[in-house]
Design a protein around this motif. Structure first.
Motif, PDB file in Angstrom:
ATOM      1  N   VAL A   6       0.869  -0.766   0.157  1.00 27.02           N
ATOM      2  CA  VAL A   6       0.053  -0.133  -0.016  1.00 27.02           C
ATOM      3  C   VAL A   6       0.721   0.852   0.018  1.00 27.02           C
ATOM      4  CG1 VAL A   6       0.076   0.534   2.666  1.00 27.02           C
ATOM      5  CG2 VAL A   6      -1.761   1.199   1.317  1.00 27.02           C
ATOM      6  N   THR A   7       0.174   2.990  -0.887  1.00 25.50           N
ATOM      7  CA  THR A   7       1.429   3.159  -1.314  1.00 25.50           C
ATOM      8  C   THR A   7       0.171   4.506  -0.827  1.00 25.50           C
ATOM      9  OG1 THR A   7       2.578   2.796  -2.509  1.00 25.50           O
ATOM     10  CG2 THR A   7       2.235   5.357  -2.332  1.00 25.50           C
ATOM     11  N   THR A   8       0.808   5.684  -0.215  1.00 24.29           N
ATOM     12  CA  THR A   8      -0.027   6.408   0.677  1.00 24.29           C
ATOM     13  C   THR A   8      -0.244   7.478   0.454  1.00 24.29           C
ATOM     14  OG1 THR A   8      -1.429   5.319   2.724  1.00 24.29           O
ATOM     15  CG2 THR A   8      -2.221   7.666   2.238  1.00 24.29           C
ATOM     16  N   LEU A   9      -0.850   8.325  -0.435  1.00 25.35           N
ATOM     17  CA  LEU A   9      -0.996   9.932  -0.735  1.00 25.35           C
ATOM     18  C   LEU A   9      -1.602  10.985  -0.156  1.00 25.35           C
ATOM     19  CD1 LEU A   9      -0.946   9.072  -4.506  1.00 25.35           C
ATOM     20  CD2 LEU A   9       1.344   9.235  -3.321  1.00 25.35           C
ATOM     21  N   VAL A  10      -1.256  12.056   0.559  1.00 23.19           N
ATOM     22  CA  VAL A  10      -1.877  13.164   0.987  1.00 23.19           C
ATOM     23  C   VAL A  10      -1.944  14.464   0.556  1.00 23.19           C
ATOM     24  CG1 VAL A  10      -2.728  14.059   3.805  1.00 23.19           C
ATOM     25  CG2 VAL A  10      -1.701  11.608   3.209  1.00 23.19           C
ATOM     26  N   GLN A  11      -3.012  14.793   0.387  1.00 28.06           N
ATOM     27  CA  GLN A  11      -2.424  16.415   0.509  1.00 28.06           C
ATOM     28  C   GLN A  11      -3.236  17.335   1.130  1.00 28.06           C
ATOM     29  OE1 GLN A  11      -1.901  18.547  -2.953  1.00 28.06           O
ATOM     30  NE2 GLN A  11      -2.278  19.481  -1.228  1.00 28.06           N
ATOM     31  N   TYR A  12      -2.398  17.967   2.459  1.00 27.23           N
ATOM     32  CA  TYR A  12      -2.243  18.738   2.828  1.00 27.23           C
ATOM     33  C   TYR A  12      -3.085  20.365   2.632  1.00 27.23           C
ATOM     34  CZ  TYR A  12      -0.513  15.303   5.644  1.00 27.23           C
ATOM     35  OH  TYR A  12       0.272  14.389   6.871  1.00 27.23           O
ATOM     36  N   ARG A  42     -18.494   4.780   1.572  1.00 26.78           N
ATOM     37  CA  ARG A  42     -18.737   4.918   0.504  1.00 26.78           C
ATOM     38  C   ARG A  42     -17.552   6.315  -0.105  1.00 26.78           C
ATOM     39  NH1 ARG A  42     -24.150   3.792   0.444  1.00 26.78           N
ATOM     40  NH2 ARG A  42     -25.559   3.733   1.538  1.00 26.78           N
ATOM     41  N   ASP A  43     -16.273   6.078  -0.116  1.00 29.08           N
ATOM     42  CA  ASP A  43     -14.937   6.175  -0.685  1.00 29.08           C
ATOM     43  C   ASP A  43     -15.397   5.510  -2.575  1.00 29.08           C
ATOM     44  OD1 ASP A  43     -14.667   7.583   1.741  1.00 29.08           O
ATOM     45  OD2 ASP A  43     -13.293   5.980   2.342  1.00 29.08           O
ATOM     46  N   VAL A  61      -5.825  -1.190  -6.805  1.00 25.62           N
ATOM     47  CA  VAL A  61      -6.906  -0.725  -6.232  1.00 25.62           C
ATOM     48  C   VAL A  61      -6.760   0.625  -5.844  1.00 25.62           C
ATOM     49  CG1 VAL A  61      -8.448  -0.998  -4.653  1.00 25.62           C
ATOM     50  CG2 VAL A  61      -7.589  -3.126  -5.189  1.00 25.62           C
ATOM     51  N   HIS A  62      -7.542   1.908  -6.488  1.00 29.78           N
ATOM     52  CA  HIS A  62      -7.239   2.911  -5.901  1.00 29.78           C
ATOM     53  C   HIS A  62      -8.325   3.301  -5.050  1.00 29.78           C
ATOM     54  CE1 HIS A  62      -7.589   7.279  -6.996  1.00 29.78           C
ATOM     55  NE2 HIS A  62      -6.328   7.570  -7.275  1.00 29.78           N
ATOM     56  N   VAL A  63      -8.224   3.606  -3.632  1.00 27.90           N
ATOM     57  CA  VAL A  63      -9.330   4.150  -3.032  1.00 27.90           C
ATOM     58  C   VAL A  63      -8.752   5.595  -3.068  1.00 27.90           C
ATOM     59  CG1 VAL A  63     -10.348   4.190  -0.510  1.00 27.90           C
ATOM     60  CG2 VAL A  63      -8.841   2.084  -1.649  1.00 27.90           C
ATOM     61  N   HIS A  64      -9.488   6.630  -3.371  1.00 28.12           N
ATOM     62  CA  HIS A  64      -9.898   8.113  -3.015  1.00 28.12           C
ATOM     63  C   HIS A  64     -10.754   8.483  -1.845  1.00 28.12           C
ATOM     64  CE1 HIS A  64      -8.477  12.113  -4.315  1.00 28.12           C
ATOM     65  NE2 HIS A  64     -10.040  12.341  -4.183  1.00 28.12           N
ATOM     66  N   ILE A  65     -10.384   9.039  -0.921  1.00 28.82           N
ATOM     67  CA  ILE A  65     -11.136   9.816   0.102  1.00 28.82           C
ATOM     68  C   ILE A  65     -10.830  10.802   0.433  1.00 28.82           C
ATOM     69  CG2 ILE A  65     -11.262   9.815   3.459  1.00 28.82           C
ATOM     70  CD1 ILE A  65      -9.237   6.756   3.073  1.00 28.82           C
ATOM     71  N   GLY A  66     -12.109  11.790  -0.222  1.00 28.12           N
ATOM     72  CA  GLY A  66     -12.011  13.129  -0.656  1.00 28.12           C
ATOM     73  C   GLY A  66     -12.369  13.872   0.701  1.00 28.12           C
ATOM     74  N   PRO A  67     -12.752  15.213   0.786  1.00 28.85           N
ATOM     75  CA  PRO A  67     -12.322  16.030   2.810  1.00 28.85           C
ATOM     76  C   PRO A  67     -13.348  15.821   3.192  1.00 28.85           C
ATOM     77  CG  PRO A  67     -13.159  17.290  -0.079  1.00 28.85           C
ATOM     78  CD  PRO A  67     -12.698  15.588  -0.503  1.00 28.85           C
ATOM     79  N   GLY A  68     -13.092  16.248   4.348  1.00 30.15           N
ATOM     80  CA  GLY A  68     -13.673  15.934   5.207  1.00 30.15           C
ATOM     81  C   GLY A  68     -14.190  14.973   6.001  1.00 30.15           C
ATOM     82  N   ARG A  69     -12.897  14.124   5.951  1.00 30.03           N
ATOM     83  CA  ARG A  69     -12.755  13.138   6.624  1.00 30.03           C
ATOM     84  C   ARG A  69     -11.592  13.723   8.442  1.00 30.03           C
ATOM     85  NH1 ARG A  69     -12.272   7.325   5.004  1.00 30.03           N
ATOM     86  NH2 ARG A  69     -14.414   8.123   4.304  1.00 30.03           N
ATOM     87  N   TRP A  70     -11.145  14.129   7.825  1.00 30.79           N
ATOM     88  CA  TRP A  70      -9.694  14.762   8.218  1.00 30.79           C
ATOM     89  C   TRP A  70      -9.397  16.102   8.664  1.00 30.79           C
ATOM     90  CZ3 TRP A  70      -8.443  10.548   5.147  1.00 30.79           C
ATOM     91  CH2 TRP A  70      -8.398   9.187   5.504  1.00 30.79           C
ATOM     92  N   HIS A  71      -9.001  16.752   9.789  1.00 29.98           N
ATOM     93  CA  HIS A  71      -8.950  18.156   9.621  1.00 29.98           C
ATOM     94  C   HIS A  71      -7.580  18.422   8.897  1.00 29.98           C
ATOM     95  CE1 HIS A  71      -9.315  21.979  11.173  1.00 29.98           C
ATOM     96  NE2 HIS A  71      -7.819  21.951  11.682  1.00 29.98           N
ATOM     97  N   ASP A  72      -7.869  19.938   8.389  1.00 32.20           N
ATOM     98  CA  ASP A  72      -6.785  19.593   7.204  1.00 32.20           C
ATOM     99  C   ASP A  72      -6.077  19.564   5.981  1.00 32.20           C
ATOM    100  OD1 ASP A  72      -6.573  23.246   8.776  1.00 32.20           O
ATOM    101  OD2 ASP A  72      -5.087  21.711   9.874  1.00 32.20           O
ATOM    102  N   VAL A  73      -6.863  18.051   6.074  1.00 29.49           N
ATOM    103  CA  VAL A  73      -6.812  17.553   4.420  1.00 29.49           C
ATOM    104  C   VAL A  73      -7.576  17.575   3.293  1.00 29.49           C
ATOM    105  CG1 VAL A  73      -6.409  14.909   4.295  1.00 29.49           C
ATOM    106  CG2 VAL A  73      -5.607  15.697   6.261  1.00 29.49           C
TER     107      VAL A  73
END
Length: 90
Positions: A6-12, A42-43, A61-73
């Motif tokens: 698994v590789t994780t990418l985060v846009q702060y 429902r990601d 498998v590409h999982v995209h988690i949009g805004p609203g789950r974490w603060h400042d992300v």
């Protein structure tokens, strides 16, 4: 059998660069749990079958988690590489 990766990418929020974590091995069971959780939440989940560099069959498998789950992300993207044999050897 090799593990899933698994590789994780985060846009702060407010930062121009995307933080990228080094690919890490995880068990097939953990990968399945993460994907089930993503679908329940429902990601956006996209599954692609392809061939790895060594010629073996893998599912990416590409999982995209949009805004609203974490603060400042703004978003988090998890990319899983799962050997197809692991999915069919049940």
């Amino acid at each position: 059998m090799r593990p899933a990766m698994v590789t994780t990418l985060v846009q702060y929020t407010g930062k121009p660069a995307i933080a990228r974590w080094r690919p890490e091995p995880i068990s097939i069971d953990v990968a399945r749990q993460c994907l089930r959780r993503a679908r329940r939440n429902r990601d956006a989940v996209a599954v692609h079958q392809t061939t790895a560099r060594d010629g073996s069959s893998v599912h990416v498998v590409h999982v995209h988690i949009g805004p609203g789950r974490w603060h400042d992300v703004d978003y988090v993207t998890d990319i899983y590489e799962i050997p197809t044999d692991a999915l069919t050897d049940l």
